[in-house]
Design an enzyme around this catalytic site. Structure first.
Site, PDB file in Angstrom:
ATOM      1  N   THR A   1     -13.669  -5.342   4.653  1.00 55.58           N
ATOM      2  CA  THR A   1     -14.377  -5.077   5.905  1.00 55.58           C
ATOM      3  C   THR A   1     -14.187  -3.628   6.322  1.00 55.58           C
ATOM      4  O   THR A   1     -13.064  -3.143   6.435  1.00 55.58           O
ATOM      5  CB  THR A   1     -13.866  -6.014   7.012  1.00 55.58           C
ATOM      6  OG1 THR A   1     -14.057  -7.369   6.606  1.00 55.58           O
ATOM      7  CG2 THR A   1     -14.600  -5.759   8.323  1.00 55.58           C
ATOM      8  N   CYS A  13       4.391  14.435   1.890  1.00 50.97           N
ATOM      9  CA  CYS A  13       4.682  13.217   1.139  1.00 50.97           C
ATOM     10  C   CYS A  13       5.964  13.333   0.330  1.00 50.97           C
ATOM     11  O   CYS A  13       6.473  12.343  -0.174  1.00 50.97           O
ATOM     12  CB  CYS A  13       3.512  12.895   0.205  1.00 50.97           C
ATOM     13  SG  CYS A  13       1.958  12.626   1.084  1.00 50.97           S
TER      14      CYS A  13
END
Length: 396
Positions: free
Chosen positions: A238, A330
């Site tokens: 979705t 990161c």
């Protein structure tokens, strides 16, 4: 204590205009874009308007853009999807560079377990990848060549158009990670000549959790996920309409003000660089002197002149109220030296003793003096009696 945020390459605050654009889709306009009724049609219309807005900003067609959860997923989808698709035609070789974000490097390494081989291009002393290297490495079994548009640690901009031309001469597909460059410098997928391109929202004052992958029409791409037909079957699940609307608003704002804001950020970067060079002779500037992003300044303390506990630099600057990092967000929790700086030829100790400043909308000229003064204090505190602190503290 005064606080200054100089880590805009890691993430940016949500622009109030972006939040305002998103808010209706968290409440009354809550429909599922796959539903056939009016609620779904409203959501689908907003989703496609957002897609079209992103496409305009990067020179793509709306049907060539696919929404993802962010830059890492887009890199994975580009590399794994394109490589698996090309494997059926005997193309089992990948090419990337030693300076890529780990979302690319680790994905390429993971594909080796599926029978792919990997070649790594080196960086020059400024962090650039040469098209000649790519031409030499890519061959008739190469499936994907992935070279970032602009380096997230040092800001160096690669000649992706020439790299793409070199890679295409072998029949390979070309992917570029443009997470740091979209909205900062002009980015047009046609001009770059790439087949796949990654970009994301949260580097541009948009929401976290959404990115996009450009896929040139006709490019083979296997999906990573299964279980739905959303995003034309390439990325089922979705769709998050609210984040897509916010992404589009952020990119439109960034692209419309890019010329003026990039010039302003470059002036701030240059002022800080000049002050650091004048005051701290033990510091080295990393990256290309001209082919670079306007908002990034990366510096290291030269270990040949002054050994320094690099992992403490960022922490001590934070204690002064200045938010910076040592490299990629990161990997900044690691004490390992930057793989980018090592690939550029820096020794491990110099690579560890590194700070990346990245400017954004909140920064002003008044920040420069404060940063330089506190940087000098941090250097002096950390160096102690191992050095004569006068060159760091003087303005000569």
């Amino acid at each position: 204590m005064r606080r200054i945020y100089l880590d805009h390459t890691a993430t940016t605050p949500l622009d109030p205009r972006v939040r305002e654009a998103m808010e209706p889709y968290f409440s009354e306009l809550f429909g599922n874009a796959s539903s056939a009724h009016s609620y779904g049609r409203q959501a689908k219309s907003a989703l496609e308007k957002a897609r079209a807005a992103l496409a305009r900003c990067v020179g793509a067609e709306p049907g060539e853009l696919f929404f993802t959860s962010g830059g890492t997923e887009s890199d994975n989808l580009a590399l794994v999807g394109a490589a698996r698709s090309a494997k059926a035609n005997g193309r089992t070789h990948l090419v990337t560079s030693r300076g890529e974000h780990h979302a690319v490097l680790d994905t390429c390494e993971a594909l080796q377990s599926e029978g792919f081989t990997l070649s790594l291009a080196g960086l020059d002393e400024h962090g650039k990848v040469s098209p000649e290297q790519i031409r030499a490495l890519a061959g008739n079994t190469t499936s994907v060549v992935s070279i970032m548009h602009a380096n997230n640690e040092v800001g160096t901009v690669n000649a992706v158009d020439a790299i793409a031309s070199a890679a295409h001469s072998s029949g390979a597909l070309v992917h570029t990670d443009a997470v740091q460059s979209v909205g900062k410098i002009p980015v047009n997928v046609r001009d770059l000549g790439v087949d796949l391109m990654t970009f994301t929202a949260h580097k541009l004052y948009g929401p976290k959790g959404i990115g996009a992958l450009y896929v040139r029409r006709g490019t083979g791409l296997d999906p990573l996920f299964h279980g739905g037909g959303q995003e034309r079957g390439k990325r089922p699940g979705t769709e998050n309409v609210a984040l897509a609307v916010g992404f589009a608003a952020a990119v439109e704002i960034a692209c419309s003000s890019m010329k003026e804001e990039s010039a302003r950020l470059a002036a701030l970067r240059d002022a800080l660089e000049a002050a650091i060079k004048a005051r701290f002779p033990y510091v080295m500037i990393n990256g290309h002197p001209s082919d670079r992003l306007p908002h990034i300044l990366n510096m290291s303390v030269d270990s040949r002149k002054m050994p320094m506990e690099g992992e403490m630099l960022v922490m001590n600057m934070d204690l002064k109220g200045i938010a910076v990092t040592s490299g990629s967000a990161c990997t900044s929790g690691s004490i390992q030296p930057s793989h980018v700086l090592l690939a550029m030829g820096r020794d491990p100790e110099t690579a560890r003793a590194t700070i990346r400043f990245s400017f954004g909308r909140s920064n002003t000229e008044e920040d420069i003096g404060y940063v330089v003064e506190n940087l000098g204090e941090v250097f002096g505190q950390m160096a102690g009696d191992k050095m004569n602190t006068e060159p760091f503290g003087s303005s000569r």
